[in-house]
Design an enzyme around this catalytic site. Structure first.
Site, PDB file in Angstrom:
ATOM      1  N   GLU A  15       2.887 -63.189  -7.693  1.00 31.71           N
ATOM      2  CA  GLU A  15       3.054 -62.392  -6.476  1.00 31.71           C
ATOM      3  C   GLU A  15       2.837 -63.217  -5.199  1.00 31.71           C
ATOM      4  O   GLU A  15       3.167 -62.742  -4.107  1.00 31.71           O
ATOM      5  CB  GLU A  15       2.078 -61.213  -6.497  1.00 31.71           C
ATOM      6  CG  GLU A  15       2.367 -60.239  -7.636  1.00 31.71           C
ATOM      7  CD  GLU A  15       1.293 -59.168  -7.810  1.00 31.71           C
ATOM      8  OE1 GLU A  15       1.646 -58.026  -8.115  1.00 31.71           O
ATOM      9  OE2 GLU A  15       0.098 -59.482  -7.659  1.00 31.71           O
ATOM     10  N   GLY A  81       3.912 -49.735 -10.201  1.00 33.00           N
ATOM     11  CA  GLY A  81       4.626 -48.757 -11.015  1.00 33.00           C
ATOM     12  C   GLY A  81       5.218 -47.702 -10.093  1.00 33.00           C
ATOM     13  O   GLY A  81       4.567 -47.244  -9.161  1.00 33.00           O
ATOM     14  N   ASP A 200       8.037 -51.224 -12.945  1.00 35.87           N
ATOM     15  CA  ASP A 200       8.049 -50.336 -14.115  1.00 35.87           C
ATOM     16  C   ASP A 200       7.936 -48.887 -13.648  1.00 35.87           C
ATOM     17  O   ASP A 200       7.640 -48.639 -12.481  1.00 35.87           O
ATOM     18  CB  ASP A 200       6.879 -50.675 -15.060  1.00 35.87           C
ATOM     19  CG  ASP A 200       5.541 -50.572 -14.357  1.00 35.87           C
ATOM     20  OD1 ASP A 200       5.115 -51.566 -13.762  1.00 35.87           O
ATOM     21  OD2 ASP A 200       4.933 -49.479 -14.363  1.00 35.87           O
TER      22      ASP A 200
END
Ligand code: ADE
Length: 233
Positions: A15, A81, A200
């Site tokens: 990241e 997510g 996700d």
């Protein structure tokens, strides 16, 4: 102490590494086990740190960054997510506020997520920073959704947990550090914003593709941070 314009925190190497790679005049410093890399990017003084996963590491990092580098703003970047149907893999979620979905003193009569002491559930995001980030995302042509980003010490991968965060907090994305970093910034009266790319669906099966989609998502969040730094005044 070296004062910087912008502090950037990501939990994982994937990241932050692409931002650190393009910085100039780099200086490294380890504080409380966390590597901070300061230097220049597009003429701005920045510091970038990989804090590690979870709210405690994130808080340690944010406080150390503020005390050591005195940034004007802190951005938390990385993957998340997706909780909103409007967010697909690789899209960007930008915080309007953040919550800690695992904070629970409800047996004492408090609302879920209440941060005792400061007595709020939602920690507000700095509007000016959020607007510049949204502009950067839109210029990159990536789909952007603004809303509540929910953090907790938990990788969310069940439909029930996901629904709880949506129903209770109106969350659009979940991750494990943003609200902790924002909490530290709030008590230090420092502007903060969380910018996450979706890796996700935070449900029963989508985490199977997480390793692959994480790379794509990290690439997008990194591109947004670079564009934000470039435009920063
Ligand atoms: N980071 C990326 N995906 C996540 C998820 N589903 N839960 C918590 N943190 C995440």
């Amino acid at each position: 102490m070296n004062k910087v314009d912008i502090g950037i925190i990501g939990a994982m190497k994937i990241e932050v590494e692409a931002i650190q790679a393009v910085m100039e005049d780099k200086k490294e410093r380890i504080i409380s086990g966390i590597l901070f890399i300061s230097g220049k990017l597009y003429g701005k003084d920045i510091v970038v740190a990989e804090c590690g996963i979870g709210k405690v590491f994130a808080a340690i990092c944010a406080e150390a960054m503020i005390l050591t580098y005195n940034p004007d703003v802190i951005i938390n970047t990385g993957v998340a997510g997706g909780l909103s149907p409007k967010l697909k893999i690789g899209d960007i979620a930008v915080s309007t506020s953040v919550v800690q979905h695992d904070m629970d003193t409800s047996p004492l009569g408090d609302p879920l997520g209440l941060l005792s002491g400061i007595n709020i559930v939602n920690i507000p995001t700095d509007d000016k920073t959020r607007e510049s980030i949204v502009k950067a995302v839109e210029e990159l042509g990536i789909n952007c959704v603004q809303g509540v980003i929910a953090s907790g010490d938990q990788f969310v991968n069940s439909a029930d947990k996901k629904q709880m965060i949506v129903d209770t907090f109106d969350g659009i994305a979940c991750e494990m550090e943003g609200a902790s970093i924002s909490h530290v910034c709030y008590v230090n009266k420092l502007p903060c914003c969380v910018v996450r790319s979706i890796s996700d669906g935070a449900d029963d099966d989508s985490h199977m593709d997480y390793p692959e989609f994480c790379k794509l998502a990290a690439k997008n969040s990194t591109a947004v941070i670079k564009a934000f730094v470039q435009q920063y005044k």
